[in-house]
Scaffold this motif. Structure first.
Motif, short mmCIF file in Angstrom:
data_model
loop_
_atom_site.label_atom_id
_atom_site.label_comp_id
_atom_site.label_asym_id
_atom_site.label_seq_id
_atom_site.Cartn_x
_atom_site.Cartn_y
_atom_site.Cartn_z
N ALA A 1 55.50 -18.01 79.32
CA ALA A 1 54.22 -17.48 78.84
C ALA A 1 54.30 -17.31 77.33
N LYS A 2 53.14 -17.35 76.70
CA LYS A 2 53.08 -17.15 75.24
C LYS A 2 53.14 -15.67 74.90
N GLU A 3 52.58 -14.86 75.80
CA GLU A 3 52.54 -13.42 75.51
C GLU A 3 52.49 -12.62 76.80
N VAL A 4 53.33 -11.60 76.90
CA VAL A 4 53.30 -10.68 78.04
C VAL A 4 53.61 -9.29 77.52
N ALA A 5 52.85 -8.31 77.98
CA ALA A 5 53.13 -6.89 77.69
C ALA A 5 53.38 -6.64 76.20
N GLY A 6 52.59 -7.27 75.35
CA GLY A 6 52.69 -7.00 73.92
C GLY A 6 53.81 -7.74 73.22
N VAL A 7 54.52 -8.63 73.92
CA VAL A 7 55.57 -9.43 73.29
C VAL A 7 55.09 -10.87 73.18
N ARG A 8 55.22 -11.43 71.96
CA ARG A 8 54.81 -12.81 71.73
C ARG A 8 56.04 -13.71 71.64
#
Ligand SMILES: Nc1ncnc2c1ncn2[C@@H]1O[C@H](COP(=O)(O)OP(=O)(O)OP(=O)(O)O)[C@@H](O)[C@H]1O
Ligand SMILES: CC(C)(CO)[C@@H](O)C(=O)NCCC(=O)O
Ligand SMILES: [K+]
Length: 248
Positions: free
Chosen positions: A82-89
């Protein structure tokens, strides 16, 4: 009950958590799909759901999912890039190329640290990843871990040979080795500790003293001395797995 799996390059770490509280009710480490089926079959109650992360090939991962469906009727949720999860890029140029074990350890690490963090995982490979306070994954490093360093030396030399039991004994100290097994085993641990120290230096250059260090993986304790401030979180990949694969 939820079955959780971390399919690494050498081992499958498994555990069962209760769906309600998330408490860990069983767990272990196995070295094959068949051994996993045997371990899960031996549980007092069959898990109802399953989520997993794998750094194995698509075919191997699909094969394991099929096996779990066949034996336990489990529908398996597999962690995806994923490109982004839970505020992490995700910091990779191609986010799909970042190892999913690293990505989940990064998610878990940022969640626990609530700020800038250096996440290091010591398994078959040694990995370090950097996440800034605003959740930007800056990338990381991959090196051979203890099992790979050891087997390279054994494979490419004539006179380095020893058994597992003497390897374990050799690590009772890190003083200069007075036998082959001590020289190799301790030498490889010094390599890993040196890796840790240089990652810490890099983190200091980026963030001063304002960061959290997280250690995970089967060999985390071998390097703990090089990062006395670190939090050792053996289940860090599972923390990230729950974040990446919520089950309704
Ligand atoms: N109870 C254990 N079972 C298996 N390996 C262990 C155990 N405790 C420590 N280790 C060590 O942990 C290392 C393997 O770590 P880990 O299981 O995290 O690797 P992996 O998941 O197969 O690899 P990677 O995470 O790099 O894909 C080995 O060097 C092994 O000797
Ligand atoms: C580095 C390993 C092998 C460690 O398990 C895994 O994270 C992986 O296969 N990664 C893909 C390559 C990468 O992360 O750039
Ligand atoms: K792993």
């Amino acid at each position: 009950m939820i079955l959780e799996l971390d399919c690494g390059n050498s081992f499958i770490k498994w555990r069962v958590i209760s769906a309600a509280e998330g408490a860990v009710v069983a767990g272990g480490i196995v070295d094959s799909d068949q051994a996993l089926v045997a371990a899960v079959s031996a549980l007092p109650a069959a898990p109802r759901r399953c989520r997993l992360v794998s750094v194995r090939s698509e075919e191997e991962t699909a094969g394991l999912s099929a096996l779990l469906a066949q034996h336990f009727g489990l529908r398996v949720v597999v962690a995806q890039p994923a490109k982004e999860v839970a505020g992490v890029r995700n910091g990779y140029e191609d986010y799909q190329r970042l190892g999913l074990d690293r990505w989940l350890a990064v998610l878990g690490g940022f969640h626990l640290a609530r700020g800038a963090c250096l996440v290091m995982d010591f398994g078959t490979a040694a990995k370090a990843d950097f996440v800034s306070a605003d959740g930007e994954h800056l990338g990381g490093f991959i090196c051979p871990g203890m099992p790979l360093m050891r087997s390279q030396l054994r494979t490419h030399t004539r006179r380095i040979r020893y058994d597992d039991a003497s390897a374990e004994r050799a690590l009772s100290s890190l003083a200069p080795g007075r036998s082959t097994v001590e020289a190799v085993e301790r030498g490889c641990v010094h390599m890993l500790q040196g890796f840790v120290r240089s990652q810490l230096e890099h983190a200091h250059e980026l963030w001063g003293d304002d960061f959290t260090v997280l250690l995970t993986g089967g060999d985390a304790l071998l390097v703990q001395k090089a990062a006395p401030q670190a939090r050792v979180v053996p289940d860090l990949v599972f923390v990230g797995l729950a974040m990446a694969c919520p089950l309704d």
